[in-house]
Scaffold this active site. Structure first.
Site, mmCIF file in Angstrom:
data_model
loop_
_atom_site.group_PDB
_atom_site.id
_atom_site.type_symbol
_atom_site.label_atom_id
_atom_site.label_comp_id
_atom_site.label_asym_id
_atom_site.label_seq_id
_atom_site.Cartn_x
_atom_site.Cartn_y
_atom_site.Cartn_z
ATOM 1 N N HIS A 205 -3.225 -4.654 -5.770
ATOM 2 C CA HIS A 205 -4.075 -3.508 -6.092
ATOM 3 C C HIS A 205 -3.328 -2.599 -7.064
ATOM 4 O O HIS A 205 -2.251 -2.936 -7.573
ATOM 5 C CB HIS A 205 -4.471 -2.760 -4.816
ATOM 6 N N HIS B 214 0.384 -1.954 -6.657
ATOM 7 C CA HIS B 214 1.257 -3.028 -7.120
ATOM 8 C C HIS B 214 1.426 -2.990 -8.641
ATOM 9 O O HIS B 214 2.484 -3.343 -9.165
ATOM 10 C CB HIS B 214 0.696 -4.391 -6.709
ATOM 11 N N GLU C 229 7.384 3.007 -2.327
ATOM 12 C CA GLU C 229 7.920 3.953 -1.351
ATOM 13 C C GLU C 229 6.916 4.301 -0.257
ATOM 14 O O GLU C 229 7.256 5.060 0.651
ATOM 15 C CB GLU C 229 8.411 5.206 -2.072
ATOM 16 N N LYS C 230 5.692 3.749 -0.317
ATOM 17 C CA LYS C 230 4.788 3.921 0.823
ATOM 18 C C LYS C 230 5.416 3.317 2.079
ATOM 19 O O LYS C 230 5.279 3.857 3.172
ATOM 20 C CB LYS C 230 3.428 3.271 0.553
ATOM 21 N N SER D 251 -2.717 3.735 -1.426
ATOM 22 C CA SER D 251 -3.166 2.395 -1.792
ATOM 23 C C SER D 251 -2.529 1.363 -0.873
ATOM 24 O O SER D 251 -1.328 1.393 -0.620
ATOM 25 C CB SER D 251 -2.792 2.092 -3.245
ATOM 26 N N SER D 252 -3.342 0.451 -0.358
ATOM 27 C CA SER D 252 -2.868 -0.567 0.573
ATOM 28 C C SER D 252 -3.810 -1.753 0.540
ATOM 29 O O SER D 252 -5.032 -1.591 0.388
ATOM 30 C CB SER D 252 -2.817 0.003 1.999
ATOM 31 N N SER D 253 -3.253 -2.949 0.706
ATOM 32 C CA SER D 253 -4.088 -4.147 0.792
ATOM 33 C C SER D 253 -5.022 -4.084 1.997
ATOM 34 O O SER D 253 -6.097 -4.685 1.985
ATOM 35 C CB SER D 253 -3.196 -5.391 0.879
#
Length: 292
Positions: free
Chosen positions: A43, A46, A157-158, A193-195
């Site tokens: 996403h 990335h 860094e999330k 943002s995350s898969s």
């Protein structure tokens, strides 16, 4: 065997390597190499990692591997999103040279007996909620470092605890790779943002926005010290627990970024305010840096 040409010299798409031999062939004349380790379902967050890698190295490798070693027995390994064609297309847009997409049997041809112990830091927060998770993460990252031999590896860094542990592994084990972090990337509505965001319904996503609101409230209370930071963030999460659908917090912690131990009441300097929560069946994490 003839070495496949790299992405920029042929079709504009990255070479997809599935085995160590294919990877070695692709990197035989690579110059400096940057690695972006991922589990796929790529996403916008990335993309920011790939862009830093592209700026810093001659050759960019993105690994796409859903690592079973870091999933617990009741976690979402089987349903974790997988889309190698889509991931490869996104990598092409970002000028990635090689996508390394091994099968599980390639990465773990035998049951993994020797692993990398994450130590005390790996037993806190995410490690406490997901026993063995960071042993799986560090083990696969170490294997990727040995296979790719990057000069630079780029992480988001999330996953603040993860990158802290990778840096400690590199230092403790004298691994010749530089670790670079990219700040948390957020969707337009503020959700990190995350898969796993694809799992969320519209209503669940609306509830999930309380995570970033809680972190913002905590950071704004920094002048009052650690206890004020925690109290401000906790108040937002407590309200979100009554939403529909509810937010079910796993942890909220203000920690020392070097150890991920809880910051004491007299802590000064940098800290990380981290949160994990479940919304519906989806578990999400987020964090912000706080200066006290």
């Amino acid at each position: 065997m003839t070495k496949p040409a790299p992405h920029s010299a042929t079709t504009g798409r990255p070479l997809v390597a599935h085995t160590p031999d294919e990877l070695r062939g692709a990197l035989s004349d690579a110059g400096s190499v940057a690695l972006v380790p991922t589990m796929g379902a790529l996403h916008g967050g990335h993309r920011s990692l790939m862009r830093l890698a592209r700026d810093r190295a001659d050759t960019v490798v993105v690994s796409v591997f859903v690592n079973p070693l870091q999933f617990g027995p009741d976690e979402d390994l089987d349903r974790y999103p997988r889309d190698l064609p889509g991931d490869t297309a996104l990598c092409a847009e970002e000028g990635v040279d090689v996508v390394f997409a091994p099968a599980v049997e390639t990465m773990y041809p035998l049951p993994q007996m020797v692993t990398v112990d994450a130590g005390a830091m790996g037993e806190r927060l995410e490690g406490a909620s997901r026993p063995g998770h960071f042993t799986g993460v560090l083990t696969v990252v170490a294997k990727l470092f040995h296979l790719v031999r990057p000069d630079l590896a780029v992480f988001g860094e999330k996953d603040a605890q993860q990158i802290a542990l990778v840096r400690r592994m590199v230092a403790d084990l004298d691994m010749p790779v530089e670790i670079a972090g990219v700040p948390v990337q957020r969707d337009p509505d503020g959700l990190a943002s995350s898969s796993r965001n694809v799992y969320l319904s519209d209503a669940e996503r609306a509830s999930a926005l309380s995570l970033s609101r809680a972190l913002t409230a905590g950071r704004r209370a920094a002048a009052g010290g650690p206890d004020a930071v925690r109290a401000a963030a906790r108040a937002v999460l407590e309200e979100a627990a009554g939403a529909e659908p509810p937010v079910e917090p796993d942890y909220l912690a203000l920690v020392d970024p070097a150890t991920f131990a809880e910051a004491p009441a007299d802590h000064e300097g940098e800290a990380v305010l981290a949160v994990a929560a479940r919304v519906g069946t989806t578990r999400l994490i987020d964090n912000v840096s706080v200066t006290l």
